[in-house]
Scaffold this motif. Structure first.
Motif, PDB file in Angstrom:
ATOM      1  N   SER A 126       0.809  -1.210   0.000  1.00 55.38           N
ATOM      2  CA  SER A 126       0.000   0.000   0.000  1.00 55.38           C
ATOM      3  C   SER A 126       0.849   1.269   0.000  1.00 55.38           C
ATOM      4  CB  SER A 126      -0.918   0.024   1.235  1.00 55.38           C
ATOM      5  OG  SER A 126      -1.823  -1.050   1.220  1.00 55.38           O
ATOM      6  N   ASN A 127       2.102   1.140   0.389  1.00 54.59           N
ATOM      7  CA  ASN A 127       2.958   2.315   0.551  1.00 54.59           C
ATOM      8  C   ASN A 127       4.062   2.421  -0.492  1.00 54.59           C
ATOM      9  OD1 ASN A 127       1.847   3.661   2.918  1.00 54.59           O
ATOM     10  ND2 ASN A 127       2.433   1.830   4.045  1.00 54.59           N
ATOM     11  N   VAL A 128       3.965   1.620  -1.541  1.00 53.09           N
ATOM     12  CA  VAL A 128       4.927   1.689  -2.644  1.00 53.09           C
ATOM     13  C   VAL A 128       4.148   1.823  -3.946  1.00 53.09           C
ATOM     14  CG1 VAL A 128       6.817   0.557  -3.868  1.00 53.09           C
ATOM     15  CG2 VAL A 128       6.583   0.255  -1.390  1.00 53.09           C
ATOM     16  N   GLU A 129       4.367   2.901  -4.676  1.00 53.59           N
ATOM     17  CA  GLU A 129       3.634   3.133  -5.919  1.00 53.59           C
ATOM     18  C   GLU A 129       4.572   3.038  -7.119  1.00 53.59           C
ATOM     19  OE1 GLU A 129       1.418   3.906  -9.112  1.00 53.59           O
ATOM     20  OE2 GLU A 129       1.014   2.913  -7.231  1.00 53.59           O
ATOM     21  N   GLY A 130       3.995   2.588  -8.228  1.00 55.40           N
ATOM     22  CA  GLY A 130       4.727   2.251  -9.443  1.00 55.40           C
ATOM     23  C   GLY A 130       4.756   0.748  -9.533  1.00 55.40           C
ATOM     24  N   SER A 131       4.156   0.185 -10.588  1.00 54.95           N
ATOM     25  CA  SER A 131       3.984  -1.275 -10.613  1.00 54.95           C
ATOM     26  C   SER A 131       5.323  -2.008 -10.614  1.00 54.95           C
ATOM     27  CB  SER A 131       3.146  -1.687 -11.831  1.00 54.95           C
ATOM     28  OG  SER A 131       3.766  -1.307 -13.036  1.00 54.95           O
ATOM     29  N   PHE A 132       6.302  -1.509 -11.384  1.00 50.95           N
ATOM     30  CA  PHE A 132       7.600  -2.181 -11.395  1.00 50.95           C
ATOM     31  C   PHE A 132       8.330  -1.967 -10.074  1.00 50.95           C
ATOM     32  CE2 PHE A 132       7.019  -2.124 -16.041  1.00 50.95           C
ATOM     33  CZ  PHE A 132       7.365  -3.433 -16.326  1.00 50.95           C
ATOM     34  N   LYS A 133       8.270  -0.741  -9.526  1.00 49.68           N
ATOM     35  CA  LYS A 133       8.924  -0.476  -8.244  1.00 49.68           C
ATOM     36  C   LYS A 133       8.302  -1.342  -7.153  1.00 49.68           C
ATOM     37  CE  LYS A 133       9.866   3.054  -4.757  1.00 49.68           C
ATOM     38  NZ  LYS A 133       9.625   4.443  -4.274  1.00 49.68           N
ATOM     39  N   ARG A 134       6.959  -1.422  -7.122  1.00 46.27           N
ATOM     40  CA  ARG A 134       6.296  -2.240  -6.118  1.00 46.27           C
ATOM     41  C   ARG A 134       6.673  -3.706  -6.284  1.00 46.27           C
ATOM     42  NH1 ARG A 134       1.665  -0.414  -6.872  1.00 46.27           N
ATOM     43  NH2 ARG A 134       0.711  -2.012  -8.175  1.00 46.27           N
ATOM     44  N   GLY A 135       6.745  -4.162  -7.534  1.00 45.36           N
ATOM     45  CA  GLY A 135       7.117  -5.550  -7.779  1.00 45.36           C
ATOM     46  C   GLY A 135       8.515  -5.869  -7.289  1.00 45.36           C
ATOM     47  N   VAL A 136       9.456  -4.948  -7.534  1.00 41.08           N
ATOM     48  CA  VAL A 136      10.836  -5.162  -7.093  1.00 41.08           C
ATOM     49  C   VAL A 136      10.935  -5.098  -5.568  1.00 41.08           C
ATOM     50  CG1 VAL A 136      13.175  -4.215  -7.128  1.00 41.08           C
ATOM     51  CG2 VAL A 136      11.854  -4.356  -9.243  1.00 41.08           C
ATOM     52  N   THR A 137      10.264  -4.108  -4.959  1.00 43.77           N
ATOM     53  CA  THR A 137      10.319  -3.968  -3.504  1.00 43.77           C
ATOM     54  C   THR A 137       9.765  -5.206  -2.811  1.00 43.77           C
ATOM     55  OG1 THR A 137      10.153  -1.552  -3.605  1.00 43.77           O
ATOM     56  CG2 THR A 137       9.513  -2.599  -1.542  1.00 43.77           C
ATOM     57  N   LEU A 138       8.603  -5.669  -3.260  1.00 46.76           N
ATOM     58  CA  LEU A 138       8.008  -6.862  -2.660  1.00 46.76           C
ATOM     59  C   LEU A 138       8.904  -8.077  -2.845  1.00 46.76           C
ATOM     60  CD1 LEU A 138       4.256  -6.414  -3.700  1.00 46.76           C
ATOM     61  CD2 LEU A 138       5.184  -6.294  -1.377  1.00 46.76           C
ATOM     62  N   ALA A 139       9.463  -8.222  -4.047  1.00 42.77           N
ATOM     63  CA  ALA A 139      10.309  -9.385  -4.322  1.00 42.77           C
ATOM     64  C   ALA A 139      11.595  -9.347  -3.508  1.00 42.77           C
ATOM     65  CB  ALA A 139      10.630  -9.454  -5.814  1.00 42.77           C
ATOM     66  N   MET A 140      12.188  -8.149  -3.355  1.00 46.12           N
ATOM     67  CA  MET A 140      13.405  -8.045  -2.552  1.00 46.12           C
ATOM     68  C   MET A 140      13.133  -8.371  -1.090  1.00 46.12           C
ATOM     69  SD  MET A 140      15.570  -4.776  -3.936  1.00 46.12           S
ATOM     70  CE  MET A 140      16.722  -4.993  -2.562  1.00 46.12           C
ATOM     71  N   ALA A 141      12.033  -7.824  -0.565  1.00 46.48           N
ATOM     72  CA  ALA A 141      11.697  -8.070   0.835  1.00 46.48           C
ATOM     73  C   ALA A 141      11.383  -9.541   1.073  1.00 46.48           C
ATOM     74  CB  ALA A 141      10.518  -7.196   1.250  1.00 46.48           C
ATOM     75  N   ILE A 142      10.578 -10.110   0.179  1.00 45.42           N
ATOM     76  CA  ILE A 142      10.203 -11.519   0.332  1.00 45.42           C
ATOM     77  C   ILE A 142      11.402 -12.422   0.061  1.00 45.42           C
ATOM     78  CG2 ILE A 142       8.742 -13.353  -0.607  1.00 45.42           C
ATOM     79  CD1 ILE A 142       6.601 -11.180  -1.104  1.00 45.42           C
TER      80      ILE A 142
END
Length: 503
Positions: A384-400
């Motif tokens: 919910s706190n990361v906008e931009g589909s590619f940025k959100r995808g990378v952030t989620l993938a890095m964290a996970i």
């Protein structure tokens, strides 16, 4: 001119309307959401159910003499578990980028088909080398499914709707935990069929089920909202517009640019998210792999231990659903995280100090309350706190991915020589949960501070089309200069001055 500090409404005179020529006035939002829920969430839940079932089945198979039949030691077994996590974690960011550029129906289904085949091959093992090789291949094949599903769901729903949907699909992990014990106990009765031991049939049958569902997934899994075939043109446009009104400016698709990856890499939210996720994910793997063993060591038989793990997972399922509903209703996901992690701290302290089997069994319920419900709540909070589909995808993938890499640690801490109380393992899980609590608190504090700065106008940009008057301050120029508000929000994503973080 620079903005004022107040939030600018995303009206059509300020922001380009997505496909303005399409009339969506006849779309019933509630009916559309039900349609999306039915088509998107249940099947994803099934995929994750099979993913979790297959990944954890080795813990059940171990109770039916797998180590003895393969001639491996407890240390070799732990090394084999560890080998899974390195490819599983490291390949996740790349997988999410591919997912955004390739149809989900192709990418998710293909991953599933391959890991189903690898899973079946476990049933034909004869030695330690084969076990390690197959665990590595399983890690490669499964990498990207969980972050991919989370990212995919975040592309369909508003921020206030994410928690319930992610919790709904994530409950399949708790159901898999419960079902795996029942299924393993039943399949073990096939011991000797076709000359194979019972543990072999656990792998073969579960892998075969995954392969069959993977084939169906090529037709069942939908693509992203802008191209989803089960929606009408008006419904697709309506979904994109409501997402953009919810500050998902990239809804409807965006062209890939390398800078989106760098935006994620330099964002402090990415690294605190990694800490939050490792706080629950390290214990998650240990819990799923070793709960039957822990209960078994408390004086129960293998089958009884598998069956006694079922109530723990049922409890986790119930709490996960409740937390998802409360999180969406209240929007206070950070506070929920602190409560859940706090419960886990109590649970593991009891596990470390207890010498009573019944008390230790009760503490497993507390521990699971810090693991399973926290996962979807944290994922929804970060997404919910990361906008931009590619940025959100990378952030989620890095964290996970980072969180999953910690599975390599948690897979090695429940050693046979520490049975039956496993104080070392429980102590390390306590440390993980402490990290999750601290990172959640820091995430909340920094999000609140950033919102306050934006309210004061410290993040305002210069918008050339804004005719409201005012000086082009040096601070505003430093924050960026754009032709329109639409350019600013699309370029900056969650760094846009009018984006507000959820606590």
């Amino acid at each position: 001119m620079s903005h004022s500090g107040s939030v600018v409404p995303l009206t059509t005179d300020k922001v380009d309307l997505y496909e303005a020529h399409v009339d969506t006035s006849q779309v019933d939002e509630r009916r559309l959401l039900r349609k999306i829920d039915i088509r998107v969430v249940p099947w994803l839940g099934l995929l994750y159910f099979l993913n979790f079932l297959d990944r954890g089945s080795i813990g059940n198979a171990k109770l039916y003499h797998m180590e003895t039949d393969l001639g491996i030691t407890d240390k070799q077994y732990l090394i084999a578990l560890t080998a899974f996590f390195f490819p599983y974690a490291l390949l996740e960011p790349a997988s999410n980028i591919i997912l955004r550029r390739v149809r989900p129906s192709i990418w998710l289904s293909s991953m599933m088909f391959v890991w189903g085949i690898v899973m079946m091959c476990h049933g034909f093992l004869h030695n330690y080398g084969g076990l390690v090789t197959l665990r590595v291949l399983l890690g490669v094949a499964e990498a990207g499914l969980y972050p991919g599903i989370v990212f995919y769901i975040s592309c369909w729903y508003k921020r206030s709707e994410l928690g319930t949907r992610i919790a709904a699909f994530f409950t399949s992990a708790t159901i898999a935990g419960a079902f795996s014990g029942l299924l393993a106990a039943a399949i073990s009765n096939m011991n000797g069929v076709a000359g194979k031991p019972g543990w072999s049939w656990i792998f073969i049958l579960e892998g075969l089920l995954t392969v069959l569902c993977a084939v169906a997934s090529y037709w069942v899994v939908s693509n992203f909202p802008e191209t989803a075939g089960f929606l009408t043109k008006e419904e697709r446009v309506f979904v994109i517009r409501r997402l953009r009104d919810d500050m998902q400016f990239s809804a409807g698709g965006e062209a890939f640019q390398a800078r989106y990856i760098w935006q994620s890499l330099r964002d402090w939210k990415t690294y605190l998210a990694m800490g939050i996720y490792m706080g629950y994910n390290g214990p998650l793997f240990a819990f799923s792999l070793f709960t039957p063993t822990i209960i078994d060591e408390l004086g129960y038989t293998a089958t009884t231990a598998n069956l006694l793990s079922v109530p723990v997972y049922i409890w986790s399922c119930i709490v996960t659903v409740i937390v998802g509903l409360v999180g969406d209703r209240l929007g206070k996901r950070g506070y929920i995280n602190l409560i859940l992690f706090g419960t886990g701290l109590v649970g593991y302290i009891i596990l470390i100090t207890s010498r009573t089997p019944a008390l230790s069994y009760f503490a497993c319920f507390l521990a699971s309350s810090a693991i399973y419900p926290t996962a979807p709540n944290s994922v929804a909070w970060v997404a919910s706190n990361v906008e931009g589909s590619f940025k959100r995808g990378v952030t989620l993938a890095m964290a996970i991915g980072w969180a999953n890499l910690n599975g390599a640690v948690s897979s090695n801490v429940y050693r046979a020589q520490d049975a039956p109380w496993y104080r070392l393992g429980h102590g390390i899980m306590l440390a993980y949960i402490s990290i999750g609590w601290l990172c959640s608190a820091a995430f909340m504090f920094l999000l609140r501070r950033e919102n306050e700065r934006r309210d004061r106008g410290e993040r305002d940009e210069v918008i050339d089309s804004d005719n409201s008057g005012g000086d082009m301050s040096e601070l505003a120029l430093k924050n960026g200069r754009f032709e329109t508000i639409d350019d600013a929000r699309r370029e900056k994503g969650d760094e846009w001055s009018q984006f507000r973080y959820t606590l």
